[in-house]
Motif scaffolding. Structure first.
Motif, PDB file in Angstrom:
ATOM      1  N   PHE A 119       0.926  -1.347  -0.061  1.00 17.74           N
ATOM      2  CA  PHE A 119       0.018   0.001  -0.171  1.00 17.74           C
ATOM      3  C   PHE A 119       0.773   1.315  -0.027  1.00 17.74           C
ATOM      4  CE2 PHE A 119      -1.746   3.452   2.346  1.00 17.74           C
ATOM      5  CZ  PHE A 119      -2.844   3.749   1.675  1.00 17.74           C
ATOM      6  N   VAL A 120       2.061   1.181   0.637  1.00 15.81           N
ATOM      7  CA  VAL A 120       2.686   2.458   0.796  1.00 15.81           C
ATOM      8  C   VAL A 120       3.423   2.609  -0.458  1.00 15.81           C
ATOM      9  CG1 VAL A 120       5.053   3.447   1.738  1.00 15.81           C
ATOM     10  CG2 VAL A 120       3.009   2.340   3.372  1.00 15.81           C
ATOM     11  N   PHE A 121       3.941   1.557  -1.221  1.00 15.73           N
ATOM     12  CA  PHE A 121       4.548   1.757  -2.446  1.00 15.73           C
ATOM     13  C   PHE A 121       3.808   2.412  -3.469  1.00 15.73           C
ATOM     14  CE2 PHE A 121       7.848  -1.808  -1.494  1.00 15.73           C
ATOM     15  CZ  PHE A 121       8.565  -1.246  -0.594  1.00 15.73           C
ATOM     16  N   ARG A 122       2.392   2.043  -3.105  1.00 10.45           N
ATOM     17  CA  ARG A 122       1.445   2.342  -4.424  1.00 10.45           C
ATOM     18  C   ARG A 122       0.978   3.897  -3.991  1.00 10.45           C
ATOM     19  NH1 ARG A 122      -3.221  -1.891  -5.079  1.00 10.45           N
ATOM     20  NH2 ARG A 122      -4.040  -0.310  -6.405  1.00 10.45           N
ATOM     21  N   ALA A 123       0.591   4.126  -2.471  1.00 10.77           N
ATOM     22  CA  ALA A 123       0.315   5.720  -2.121  1.00 10.77           C
ATOM     23  C   ALA A 123       1.387   6.513  -2.522  1.00 10.77           C
ATOM     24  CB  ALA A 123      -0.018   5.489  -0.938  1.00 10.77           C
TER      25      ALA A 123
ATOM     26  N   PHE B 249       4.620   6.196  -3.948  1.00  8.13           N
ATOM     27  CA  PHE B 249       5.456   6.218  -5.271  1.00  8.13           C
ATOM     28  C   PHE B 249       4.457   6.388  -6.490  1.00  8.13           C
ATOM     29  CE2 PHE B 249       8.418   4.467  -2.256  1.00  8.13           C
ATOM     30  CZ  PHE B 249       9.583   5.462  -2.266  1.00  8.13           C
ATOM     31  N   GLY B 250       3.138   6.262  -6.313  1.00  8.50           N
ATOM     32  CA  GLY B 250       2.396   6.079  -7.240  1.00  8.50           C
ATOM     33  C   GLY B 250       2.455   4.771  -8.175  1.00  8.50           C
ATOM     34  N   TYR B 251       3.263   3.757  -7.711  1.00 10.23           N
ATOM     35  CA  TYR B 251       3.394   2.396  -8.619  1.00 10.23           C
ATOM     36  C   TYR B 251       2.210   1.832  -8.483  1.00 10.23           C
ATOM     37  CZ  TYR B 251       8.299   2.742  -7.689  1.00 10.23           C
ATOM     38  OH  TYR B 251       9.814   3.270  -7.557  1.00 10.23           O
ATOM     39  N   ASP B 252       1.973   1.183  -9.749  1.00 13.26           N
ATOM     40  CA  ASP B 252       0.648   0.302  -9.974  1.00 13.26           C
ATOM     41  C   ASP B 252       0.581  -0.917  -8.986  1.00 13.26           C
ATOM     42  OD1 ASP B 252       2.397  -1.595 -11.453  1.00 13.26           O
ATOM     43  OD2 ASP B 252       1.629  -0.947 -13.267  1.00 13.26           O
ATOM     44  N   ALA B 253      -0.549  -1.691  -9.068  1.00 10.99           N
ATOM     45  CA  ALA B 253      -0.408  -2.694  -8.150  1.00 10.99           C
ATOM     46  C   ALA B 253       0.521  -3.928  -8.339  1.00 10.99           C
ATOM     47  CB  ALA B 253      -2.063  -3.252  -8.211  1.00 10.99           C
ATOM     48  N   ALA B 254       0.714  -3.872  -9.538  1.00 16.51           N
ATOM     49  CA  ALA B 254       1.453  -5.301  -9.791  1.00 16.51           C
ATOM     50  C   ALA B 254       3.249  -4.838  -9.507  1.00 16.51           C
ATOM     51  CB  ALA B 254       1.618  -5.512 -11.540  1.00 16.51           C
ATOM     52  N   ARG B 255       3.362  -3.585  -9.867  1.00 19.38           N
ATOM     53  CA  ARG B 255       4.861  -3.056  -9.551  1.00 19.38           C
ATOM     54  C   ARG B 255       4.945  -2.977  -8.076  1.00 19.38           C
ATOM     55  NH1 ARG B 255       9.983  -3.208 -10.285  1.00 19.38           N
ATOM     56  NH2 ARG B 255      11.111  -1.324  -9.997  1.00 19.38           N
ATOM     57  N   ALA B 256       3.966  -2.691  -7.019  1.00 21.33           N
ATOM     58  CA  ALA B 256       4.199  -2.546  -5.952  1.00 21.33           C
ATOM     59  C   ALA B 256       4.224  -3.923  -5.293  1.00 21.33           C
ATOM     60  CB  ALA B 256       2.919  -1.597  -5.269  1.00 21.33           C
ATOM     61  N   GLU B 257       3.515  -4.759  -5.590  1.00 21.28           N
ATOM     62  CA  GLU B 257       3.584  -6.320  -5.025  1.00 21.28           C
ATOM     63  C   GLU B 257       4.842  -6.587  -5.268  1.00 21.28           C
ATOM     64  OE1 GLU B 257       0.785  -7.392  -3.890  1.00 21.28           O
ATOM     65  OE2 GLU B 257       1.151  -9.590  -3.681  1.00 21.28           O
TER      66      GLU B 257
ATOM     67  N   ALA C 221       9.820   9.859   4.239  1.00 25.51           N
ATOM     68  CA  ALA C 221       8.809   9.440   3.826  1.00 25.51           C
ATOM     69  C   ALA C 221       8.435   8.135   4.364  1.00 25.51           C
ATOM     70  CB  ALA C 221       8.270   9.673   2.625  1.00 25.51           C
ATOM     71  N   MET C 222       9.315   7.240   4.162  1.00 25.96           N
ATOM     72  CA  MET C 222       9.206   5.761   4.387  1.00 25.96           C
ATOM     73  C   MET C 222       9.268   5.799   5.926  1.00 25.96           C
ATOM     74  SD  MET C 222       8.776   4.081   1.860  1.00 25.96           S
ATOM     75  CE  MET C 222       7.940   5.617   1.141  1.00 25.96           C
ATOM     76  N   HIS C 223      10.205   6.509   6.636  1.00 29.52           N
ATOM     77  CA  HIS C 223      10.151   6.541   8.340  1.00 29.52           C
ATOM     78  C   HIS C 223       8.951   6.952   8.781  1.00 29.52           C
ATOM     79  CE1 HIS C 223      14.834   6.105   8.309  1.00 29.52           C
ATOM     80  NE2 HIS C 223      14.191   5.277   7.677  1.00 29.52           N
ATOM     81  N   GLU C 224       8.135   8.076   7.947  1.00 25.94           N
ATOM     82  CA  GLU C 224       7.210   8.474   8.591  1.00 25.94           C
ATOM     83  C   GLU C 224       5.965   7.393   8.660  1.00 25.94           C
ATOM     84  OE1 GLU C 224       7.866  13.166   7.650  1.00 25.94           O
ATOM     85  OE2 GLU C 224       6.556  11.999   6.210  1.00 25.94           O
TER      86      GLU C 224
ATOM     87  N   MET D  69      -6.040  -2.254   5.348  1.00 28.16           N
ATOM     88  CA  MET D  69      -5.307  -2.380   4.309  1.00 28.16           C
ATOM     89  C   MET D  69      -6.171  -3.138   3.224  1.00 28.16           C
ATOM     90  SD  MET D  69      -2.518  -0.681   4.371  1.00 28.16           S
ATOM     91  CE  MET D  69      -3.192   0.535   5.748  1.00 28.16           C
ATOM     92  N   THR D  70      -6.927  -4.096   3.699  1.00 26.51           N
ATOM     93  CA  THR D  70      -7.604  -5.024   2.527  1.00 26.51           C
ATOM     94  C   THR D  70      -8.794  -3.941   2.095  1.00 26.51           C
ATOM     95  OG1 THR D  70      -7.254  -6.780   3.993  1.00 26.51           O
ATOM     96  CG2 THR D  70      -9.129  -7.064   2.556  1.00 26.51           C
ATOM     97  N   ALA D  71      -9.361  -3.317   2.942  1.00 27.41           N
ATOM     98  CA  ALA D  71     -10.435  -2.462   2.315  1.00 27.41           C
ATOM     99  C   ALA D  71      -9.867  -1.449   1.380  1.00 27.41           C
ATOM    100  CB  ALA D  71     -11.113  -1.714   3.435  1.00 27.41           C
ATOM    101  N   LEU D  72      -8.653  -0.880   1.796  1.00 24.82           N
ATOM    102  CA  LEU D  72      -8.277   0.268   1.145  1.00 24.82           C
ATOM    103  C   LEU D  72      -7.547  -0.321  -0.391  1.00 24.82           C
ATOM    104  CD1 LEU D  72      -5.669   2.162   3.534  1.00 24.82           C
ATOM    105  CD2 LEU D  72      -7.254   3.282   1.922  1.00 24.82           C
ATOM    106  N   LEU D  73      -7.180  -1.469  -0.416  1.00 22.62           N
ATOM    107  CA  LEU D  73      -6.632  -2.057  -1.633  1.00 22.62           C
ATOM    108  C   LEU D  73      -7.644  -2.626  -2.435  1.00 22.62           C
ATOM    109  CD1 LEU D  73      -3.241  -4.032  -0.284  1.00 22.62           C
ATOM    110  CD2 LEU D  73      -3.174  -2.158  -1.588  1.00 22.62           C
ATOM    111  N   LYS D  74      -8.796  -2.825  -2.121  1.00 22.71           N
ATOM    112  CA  LYS D  74      -9.739  -3.138  -2.802  1.00 22.71           C
ATOM    113  C   LYS D  74     -10.276  -2.087  -3.602  1.00 22.71           C
ATOM    114  CE  LYS D  74     -12.115  -6.391  -0.070  1.00 22.71           C
ATOM    115  NZ  LYS D  74     -13.496  -6.566   0.847  1.00 22.71           N
ATOM    116  N   ARG D  75     -10.334  -0.815  -2.888  1.00 20.42           N
ATOM    117  CA  ARG D  75     -10.729   0.309  -3.563  1.00 20.42           C
ATOM    118  C   ARG D  75      -9.902   0.792  -4.551  1.00 20.42           C
ATOM    119  NH1 ARG D  75     -14.813   3.342  -3.847  1.00 20.42           N
ATOM    120  NH2 ARG D  75     -13.869   5.271  -3.146  1.00 20.42           N
ATOM    121  N   ARG D  76      -8.519   0.484  -4.553  1.00 21.86           N
ATOM    122  CA  ARG D  76      -7.438   1.244  -5.619  1.00 21.86           C
ATOM    123  C   ARG D  76      -7.369   0.689  -6.865  1.00 21.86           C
ATOM    124  NH1 ARG D  76      -3.508   4.986  -3.480  1.00 21.86           N
ATOM    125  NH2 ARG D  76      -4.536   5.826  -1.641  1.00 21.86           N
TER     126      ARG D  76
END
Lengths: 137, 266
Positions: free
Chosen positions: A80-84, A86-94, A122-125, B259-266
């Motif tokens: 989630f942090v990688f997506r939120a 860096f804006g990576y897409d789901a596959a890249r973040a995963e 930001a990562m530490h935050e 996280m599950t709820a958030l990732l479902k939304r994105r």
């Protein structure tokens, strides 16, 4: 936005791509002392007093953002942090999250020293274990 | 019985028992206290947690009359310590001046549960504030849980001499401020029933839960995957460790459901 070129010698052996940069050699009014010696890319116009600048070719500093595996951070949270952030897409973040998990660390971003320092902060935050690394180390 | 986050309207909603919400609030407050010990900034006023005392401790597998298993500084000692933390001269906001006295901190647990928080001992009373450290360099926290919240920005192998301390001096106050605002907001959100996290607040709330988990994990000695399995699967530790492990599992579950709820939304 911290540190700037003061600690650049650690990366001085890098001989990769160059680009135009403006080096602020004197304090400009309103910038504060932290901007001294900082390297600013010229891709966007920067208002600086003319006498305080010079333009030259300088190496782009190859700093890396390393994120470390941690048995506490949830895999879903790291992705989630990688997506939120860096804006990576789901596959890249995963993919990056799994690389952190399986290999113990992964390079998640690269760029100038200032940029990567800001990323580490930001990562530490967010509570991820992350560090700055010189690209040619 | 708690129910995890689901997307609803323009946010995420979860159902927590009052006692469960109160537990998470108290944990968040302890992490806030640790951060205040680091930079000398006072605790803000946070809402009185809802719900009663720990009458539901039995639901968590805890005997409410049990005595703490090991000695930690008493809450009164910690209060004294917090009360004695010098408010920097430069601080002039009236709310800061008034919060220097910690005798009537809001949300202070009742005596019966006090014993449990003393036993948990999340806050290390020996941690020194770093606010007065000379600006160019700052040492890493001695308390390992605080060090986990505020790790070095550069690994030893990659750092020049003193580089980690210089980077820390430049960045740590900002990171502490960010964590503090996230935890304070989490406390405010947790004080309202049902628990509703606006869409824009969800990342910060997730980060606050993560900070709580990092502190609990350090106190539980979780440093490897094997440690994590031991803590979450074994039940044969002493009562205090067991209670802390239950808290860790609960906050983990809450974060995972968000996280599950958030990732479902994105």
């Amino acid at each position: 936005m911290l540190g700037g070129a003061r600690t650049a010698p650690a990366c001085s052996a890098y001989s990769g791509q160059s680009r135009e940069v403006v080096i602020l050699t004197a304090r400009c009014a309103g910038c504060g002392p932290r901007l001294e010696g900082m390297i600013v890319a010229t891709s966007a116009p920067v208002a600086v007093p003319e006498e305080a600048t010079r333009t030259e070719r300088a190496p782009e500093l190859p700093y890396l953002l390393v994120v470390w595996d941690d048995p506490v951070n949830l895999m879903s949270y790291v992705a989630f942090v990688f997506r939120a952030y860096f804006g990576y897409d789901a596959a890249r973040a995963e993919e990056l999250m799994l690389q952190v998990h399986r290999e113990g660390q992964a390079v998640v971003a690269s760029g100038s020293r200032e940029r990567i320092e800001a990323d580490v902060v930001a990562m530490h935050e967010y509570g991820l274990q992350a560090t700055l690394r010189c690209g040619d180390a | 019985m708690a129910r995890g986050f689901r997307h609803l309207g323009s946010g995420y909603v979860a159902e927590l028992d009052p006692a469960e919400a109160r537990l998470v609030i108290t944990l968040a407050r302890d992490v806030l206290q640790m951060l205040s010990n680091r930079d000398g900034a006072p605790l803000i006023e946070v809402p009185q947690p809802r719900g009663g005392r720990f009458e539901k401790l039995a639901d968590w597998g805890i005997e409410a009359d049990g005595a703490p298993g090991r000695h930690r500084a008493t809450r009164r000692e910690r209060r004294r310590r917090h009360g004695s933390l010098a408010v920097p001269d430069a601080v002039s906001e009236p709310e800061r001046e008034s919060s220097g006295a910690a005798e009537d901190l809001p949300g202070e647990p009742e005596p019966a549960e006090d014993r449990w928080w003393e036993a948990l001992g999340l806050v290390d009373p020996t941690e020194e504030t770093q606010a007065d450290e000379p600006a160019p360099r700052r040492r890493a926290p001695q308390d390992p849980a605080l060090a986990r919240l505020l790790p070095d920005l550069i690994a030893d192998a990659d750092a020049e001499d003193g580089e980690a301390e210089r980077l820390r001096a430049l960045t740590e106050d900002g990171i502490v401020a960010s964590k503090r605002s996230g935890l304070e907001e989490a406390v405010r959100l947790l004080a309202v029933d049902p628990l509703r996290i606006p869409e824009a607040e969800a990342p910060r709330f997730g980060a606050a839960l993560n900070d709580i988990r990092l502190v609990l994990a350090e106190r539980l000695g979780i440093h490897t995957e094997e440690d994590a399995r031991r803590v979450t699967e074994d039940g044969d530790t002493d009562e205090v460790s067991h209670f802390m492990a239950v808290l860790y599992s609960f906050v983990s579950w809450l974060q995972e459901s968000l996280m599950t709820a958030l990732l479902k939304r994105r």
